[in-house]
Design an enzyme around this catalytic site. Structure first.
Site, short mmCIF file in Angstrom:
data_model
loop_
_atom_site.label_atom_id
_atom_site.label_comp_id
_atom_site.label_asym_id
_atom_site.label_seq_id
_atom_site.Cartn_x
_atom_site.Cartn_y
_atom_site.Cartn_z
N PHE A 108 -7.27 2.75 3.33
CA PHE A 108 -8.47 2.31 2.51
C PHE A 108 -8.87 1.02 2.38
O PHE A 108 -8.30 0.39 1.61
CB PHE A 108 -8.40 3.67 1.25
CG PHE A 108 -7.04 3.20 0.49
CD1 PHE A 108 -6.85 2.33 -1.13
CD2 PHE A 108 -5.59 3.84 0.85
CE1 PHE A 108 -5.91 2.51 -1.50
CE2 PHE A 108 -4.74 3.81 -0.19
CZ PHE A 108 -4.97 3.47 -1.62
N ALA A 145 -12.07 -2.93 8.14
CA ALA A 145 -10.95 -4.09 6.64
C ALA A 145 -9.83 -3.24 6.80
O ALA A 145 -9.17 -2.94 7.83
CB ALA A 145 -12.78 -3.30 5.90
N CYS A 146 -9.46 -3.01 5.46
CA CYS A 146 -8.51 -2.67 4.83
C CYS A 146 -8.02 -1.59 5.49
O CYS A 146 -6.79 -0.96 6.11
CB CYS A 146 -7.96 -2.86 3.53
SG CYS A 146 -8.69 -3.68 2.79
N SER A 147 -9.28 -0.83 6.58
CA SER A 147 -8.81 0.34 6.81
C SER A 147 -7.56 0.45 8.53
O SER A 147 -8.18 1.10 10.07
CB SER A 147 -9.89 1.23 7.12
OG SER A 147 -9.64 1.76 5.44
N SER A 148 -8.07 -1.29 9.20
CA SER A 148 -7.84 -1.56 10.41
C SER A 148 -6.77 -0.86 11.64
O SER A 148 -6.98 0.12 12.13
CB SER A 148 -8.42 -2.96 10.83
OG SER A 148 -9.64 -3.36 10.21
#
Ligand code: COA
Length: 371
Positions: free
Chosen positions: A357, A155-158
């Site tokens: 995060f 997700a956003c941490s990829s």
């Protein structure tokens, strides 16, 4: 062992921008139509009237003023309210790969190195266009890169998870240089009819090259990269290949992005601050002395709070980079856009933090030093 280096980054910006007011006008036209069509049921109390959205609320609650998207005509049509992105024949480059290739080409040009030195491609993003063949293999092929390629989704941490994987590959001798791409068509998983979240996301692609130091003239030494995950249902998307197997069919609208925004805010801020502070301590770095923070871009209030905690004071203008006003939340790409657009004034030896995060929960920290 020589420390891996961020050699360069690249950015692809989609062709259309949508302001908050444009988005709200479409949303409110949809709400008016819905309420008129269901007036009798609403009057009887059988269904609740929908409430309008507001551009002022969006800017105040999130810091977002505008976002880029691959297609605005479908999103802004109250009868459609989703991007219109025609399917392409298999022989043609996929749209997600095309965005990634554009960002990657800019990163390669900024690096000044040779694609023949790249030994791996990681497509690290929230939403892959298809399960297989991997998007990364298609992108690798389009760029004429040898070696291996794979997709990963945190997700956003990829992006930070991709940087950590790339740095480890280089340290282990699996590749001399690694290309990480973060193509995000977030408008594809956003429910533009949901008042709580219709304004959150935008589309974009970023690219990062991580390489062995001998392949990079200047760049950024990775002083340390650390990852953390902790399960939560508070940001979730239940779209998947088993949807067609469920006897109830597609059913609930949770096949798109859903979240409990307040809970996310409360739970993610301490998780991220603890990770940053512990990581800095373990590598002997004073977070108060960082020149810049390039944080994930989801919410201005969240970033302000993390910035204050990490620097131990109110950040000075430009110290805690904000790009979400123009780009909205672009998932994995947010912290990389911030890094890409605001690192030109660093002198050798100055340090900063790239930090992501998001869903999972997941978080990643990458401390860098200008060479
Ligand atoms: N227009 C106008 N008013 C709206 C609205 C809209 N589009 N959406 C919600 N509201 C109203 C609500 O009805 C509520 O009204 P009430 O107080 O009368 O009940 C009020 O605004 C506050 O709603 P709330 O959902 O609590 O807003 P918020 O201040 O928490 O902001 C987010 C919402 C999503 C911007 C915020 O919670 C957030 O960004 N959280 C972190 C999310 C995140 O980082 N997610 C990661 C995704 S990868």
């Amino acid at each position: 062992m020589p420390q891996p280096v961020i050699a360069a980054t690249g950015l692809y910006v989609p062709p259309h921008a949508i302001s908050n007011q444009e988005l709200v006008d479409t949303f409110n036209a949809y709400v008016e139509g819905f309420n008129a069509e269901n007036a009798a049921a609403i009057a009887k109390g059988n269904i609740a009237a929908l409430l309008p959205s507001s551009a002022e609320f969006i800017e105040k609650a999130s810091g977002i003023k505008s976002r880029y998207v691959m297609d605005k005509t479908g999103i802004l049509d109250p009868e459609i309210m989703r991007p219109i992105i025609p399917e392409r024949p298999n022989e043609q480059l996929s749209v997600l790969a095309e965005m990634a290739v554009a960002a990657a080409e800019e990163a390669v040009a900024n690096w000044g190195g040779r694609t023949s030195d790249i030994g791996a491609v990681i497509c690290a993003a929230s939403n892959m266009q298809r399960p297989y063949p991997a998007m990364a293999v298609e992108i690798q092929n389009a760029l004429g890169i040898s070696g291996f390629a794979f997709d990963m989704n945190v997700a956003c941490s990829s992006a930070t998870f991709g940087i950590k994987a790339a740095a480890d590959f280089i340290s282990a001798g699996s590749a001399k240089a690694v290309l990480i791409v973060n193509p995000e068509i977030c408008s594809g998983h956003l429910n533009f009819r949901d008042r709580d979240s219709h304004f959150i996301f935008g589309d974009v692609a970023t690219a990062i090259i991580v390489a062995a130091p001998e392949l990079v003239e200047a760049g950024w030494t990775i002083l340390g990269a650390r990852l953390k995950t902790q399960f939560s249902n508070h940001i979730r998307n239940n779209f998947g290949f088993l949807n067609r197997a469920a006897p109830e069919g597609i059913g609930k609208p949770d096949k798109l992005f859903v979240q409990e925004g307040r809970k996310v805010y409360r739970e993610v801020v301490p998780l991220v601050c603890d990770l940053i502070i512990a990581h800095a301590r373990d590598i002997g770095l004073d977070p108060h002395a960082l020149k810049r923070l390039w944080l994930h871009q989801a919410n201005i209030n969240m970033n302000d709070m993390i910035g204050r905690k990490i620097l131990g004071r109110d950040p000075r203008p430009g110290e805690n980079v904000i790009i979400l006003d123009k780009f909205a939340n672009t998932s994995s790409a947010g912290s990389i856009i911030a890094f890409h657009t605001a690192n030109g004034d660093f002198a050798p030896g100055e340090r900063g933090l790239i930090c992501s995060f998001g869903a999972g929960y997941s978080a990643g920290t990458v401390f860098v030093e200008k060479r």
